[in-house]
Design a protein around this motif. Structure first.
Motif, PDB file in Angstrom:
ATOM      1  N   HIS A 184     -26.542 -32.030  -4.576  1.00 48.97           N
ATOM      2  CA  HIS A 184     -26.457 -30.591  -4.349  1.00 48.97           C
ATOM      3  C   HIS A 184     -26.209 -29.784  -5.614  1.00 48.97           C
ATOM      4  O   HIS A 184     -25.409 -30.180  -6.467  1.00 48.97           O
ATOM      5  CB  HIS A 184     -25.365 -30.287  -3.323  1.00 48.97           C
ATOM      6  N   ARG A 185     -26.863 -28.656  -5.697  1.00 51.95           N
ATOM      7  CA  ARG A 185     -26.645 -27.724  -6.810  1.00 51.95           C
ATOM      8  C   ARG A 185     -25.365 -26.944  -6.535  1.00 51.95           C
ATOM      9  O   ARG A 185     -25.152 -26.432  -5.440  1.00 51.95           O
ATOM     10  CB  ARG A 185     -27.848 -26.789  -6.945  1.00 51.95           C
ATOM     11  N   GLU A 194     -32.055 -21.521  -5.957  1.00 49.15           N
ATOM     12  CA  GLU A 194     -33.374 -21.823  -6.508  1.00 49.15           C
ATOM     13  C   GLU A 194     -33.588 -21.184  -7.872  1.00 49.15           C
ATOM     14  O   GLU A 194     -34.409 -21.657  -8.663  1.00 49.15           O
ATOM     15  CB  GLU A 194     -34.474 -21.355  -5.546  1.00 49.15           C
ATOM     16  N   ASP A 197     -31.366 -22.567 -12.505  1.00 49.84           N
ATOM     17  CA  ASP A 197     -31.974 -23.848 -12.861  1.00 49.84           C
ATOM     18  C   ASP A 197     -31.977 -24.074 -14.375  1.00 49.84           C
ATOM     19  O   ASP A 197     -33.003 -24.400 -14.970  1.00 49.84           O
ATOM     20  CB  ASP A 197     -33.393 -23.948 -12.294  1.00 49.84           C
ATOM     21  N   THR A 270     -36.405 -30.314  -5.663  1.00 50.09           N
ATOM     22  CA  THR A 270     -35.264 -29.671  -5.020  1.00 50.09           C
ATOM     23  C   THR A 270     -35.665 -29.278  -3.608  1.00 50.09           C
ATOM     24  O   THR A 270     -36.781 -28.819  -3.370  1.00 50.09           O
ATOM     25  CB  THR A 270     -34.791 -28.437  -5.805  1.00 50.09           C
ATOM     26  N   LEU A 278     -29.466 -26.378  -1.278  1.00 49.04           N
ATOM     27  CA  LEU A 278     -30.422 -26.888  -2.250  1.00 49.04           C
ATOM     28  C   LEU A 278     -29.867 -28.110  -2.969  1.00 49.04           C
ATOM     29  O   LEU A 278     -28.729 -28.100  -3.447  1.00 49.04           O
ATOM     30  CB  LEU A 278     -30.771 -25.806  -3.273  1.00 49.04           C
ATOM     31  N   ARG A 280     -31.284 -31.916  -5.296  1.00 51.18           N
ATOM     32  CA  ARG A 280     -32.393 -32.654  -5.916  1.00 51.18           C
ATOM     33  C   ARG A 280     -32.478 -34.054  -5.316  1.00 51.18           C
ATOM     34  O   ARG A 280     -31.475 -34.758  -5.201  1.00 51.18           O
ATOM     35  CB  ARG A 280     -32.213 -32.743  -7.440  1.00 51.18           C
ATOM     36  N   TRP A 324     -31.107 -38.666  -2.495  1.00 52.59           N
ATOM     37  CA  TRP A 324     -30.662 -37.898  -3.661  1.00 52.59           C
ATOM     38  C   TRP A 324     -31.031 -38.650  -4.941  1.00 52.59           C
ATOM     39  O   TRP A 324     -30.884 -39.871  -5.048  1.00 52.59           O
ATOM     40  CB  TRP A 324     -29.160 -37.672  -3.634  1.00 52.59           C
TER      41      TRP A 324
END
Length: 353
Positions: A184-185, A194, A197, A270, A278, A280, A324
Motif C-alpha cells: 500500500h502507498r 495515484e 508517485d 498499482t 492503492l 503495488r 504485493w
C-alpha cells in the motif's frame, strides 16, 4: 556525517547491528520472520492492521519470548470519509456485480474489524521498540503517551509536506516511501494516491535537505547496492519488504511467491482491486480486469477488502492472495531471512564510506 556514520548512530539509538528494518507487512509478518530479522541484527516487525488487541498481545509475547531484539509494530491511521454514503453504496454495488464475472462468492465477511483505538492501546501495552503509522498521523495525546513509555514513533511519508507534518507532530524518524514500494502507498490523502508517485532516490535527498529527524528509506531496496545507495543519498537506515517475501520464514503462498520470481520492474502495477486502497502488486488476470475499459472502480476501503475476502471463500478465479510486489521483486531470493540481511549489509558495507 557520512552514510556509514549516520547508519551507526541509528543502530546505536535503536539497538541494531545493521541499519535494516523489516517492513511491517500486514498479513505477511509472522513471528518467525520478525525473530529471524531481529536475531540477524535488524529490526523485526508486525503489520497489525487486521489484528485484534488479543492477537497483538499474543504475537508480541511470542516475539519477546524468542528474541530480545528490536521490534516495530505498525497500524494504519483511519481516513476521514470524504465521499457520502450513497456514493459508497453505489460503488460497492458496482464492484460486487463486477466480481460476479469471476465466479460465485462465498459467505459474506461478518467479523468485526478491530477498532483503531483498541489497537492503539494494545500496541502500547506490547511495549515494542517502535510504533509506526502509515497513511496519517497519531493524535498528539497518543504521541505523548507513546514517548512516556520510551517507545519511538516512526511515521511513513510520501511527500515532504507529509514528512514535515510528522516531524512537527513528534515523529522520531520518517519512513520515506518511494513509489517503487510493494504493497500500500502511504499517502495521507488516499484519494490523491495515484498522483503521489515520487521515486525513492528523488525523495531521499529532498527529505535529507529539509528534515532534522532520521530517515528510513523504503521502496525497491532488495540488495546491498540499494542499501548503499540509500545511505549515500541521505537515509539513516532502510526498510525492506518484498526482498523477504520468498524467505521460508515468511511462508508466502506458493502462487504469490512464484509470481515474484524474475518479475520485471515494469511488470508490477498499482491497483485498488484487492483492498480499495492503492497498492503495488504483480499484474495478474484478476488485477488487469479492473483496469480494462468498462470496468468499474473498485469499492472504497474497507468494502473492497471485504468483497475480495468474500469471493475468496467461494469457487472462482479471484487471486487467492494479494500479489504485493515492489519493483525490485526479481532480486528476492528463497534463502533464510537472516542470510538475506547479512549479505545485504556486508555488500553495502563494501560500497559506502
Amino acid at each position: 556525517m557520512t552514510g556509514r556514520e549516520r547508519a551507526q548512530a541509528f543502530c546505536d539509538r535503536f539497538g541494531l547491528r545493521m541499519p535494516v528494518l523489516q517492513a511491517p507487512m500486514a498479513g505477511s509478518s509472522p513471528v518467525e520472520l520478525a525473530v529471524a530479522v531481529a536475531e540477524a541484527g535488524g529490526m523485526g516487525a508486525r503489520g497489525a492492521l487486521q489484528d485484534s488487541p488479543d492477537r497483538i498481545a499474543a504475537w508480541a509475547a511470542e516475539f519477546h519470548a524468542r528474541s530480545s531484539g528490536p521490534l516495530q509494530l505498525n497500524v494504519w491511521i483511519p481516513e476521514t470519509a470524504r465521499d457520502d454514503q450513497e456514493d459508497r453504496t453505489r460503488r460497492t454495488s458496482a464492484a460486487r456485480a463486477f466480481l460476479g464475472r469471476f465466479g460465485p462468492p462465498g459467505e459474506p465477511v461478518t467479523t468485526r474489524r478491530p477498532a483503531f483505538d483498541e489497537q492503539c492501546e494494545a500496541l502500547l501495552r506490547a511495549r515494542p521498540t517502535v510504533i509506526s503509522s502509515i497513511m496519517g498521523l497519531f493524535a498528539p495525546e497518543y504521541v505523548r503517551r507513546l514517548h512516556a513509555r520510551d517507545i519511538a514513533w516512526f511515521a511513513c511519508a510520501t511527500t515532504l509536506d507529509e514528512a514535515l507534518a510528522a516531524q512537527e507532530a513528534g515523529a522520531d524518524a520518517i519512513v520515506a516511501q518511494g513509489m517503487e514500494a510493494g504493497g500500500h502507498r502511504g499517502t495521507f490523502r488516499q484519494d490523491a494516491a495515484e498522483h503521489t508517485d515520487v521515486g525513492l532516490f528523488a525523495l531521499l535527498p529532498w527529505f535529507a535537505d529539509h528534515l532534522r529527524v532520521p530517515i528510513v528509506a523504503a521502496g525497491g531496496i532488495a540488495d546491498g547496492r540499494g542499501l548503499a545507495a540509500a545511505l549515500t543519498l541521505g537515509a539513516d537506515a532502510v526498510q525492506v519488504g518484498t526482498a523477504l517475501l520468498r524467505c521460508p520464514e515468511t511462508a508466502t503462498p506458493p502462487e504469490w511467491a512464484a509470481a515474484l520470481t524474475g518479475l520485471a520492474p515494469d511488470a508490477t502495477v498499482t491497483t485498488r482491486a484487492y483492498t480499495g486502497r492503492l497498492a503495488r502488486a504483480a499484474s495478474t488476470p484478476y488485477v488487469e480486469a479492473w483496469s480494462r475499459p468498462g470496468a468499474p472502480s473498485p469499492a472504497p476501503f474497507p468494502e473492497q477488502l471485504e468483497l475480495t475476502a468474500q469471493w475468496r471463500r467461494g469457487t472462482n478465479e479471484v487471486d487467492p492472495a494479494n500479489h504485493w510486489a515492489g519493483q525490485s521483486a526479481a532480486l528476492a531470493t528463497d534463502e533464510p531471512a537472516g542470510d538475506v540481511l547479512t549479505r545485504m549489509w556486508r555488500d553495502a558495507s563494501n560500497l559506502i564510506t
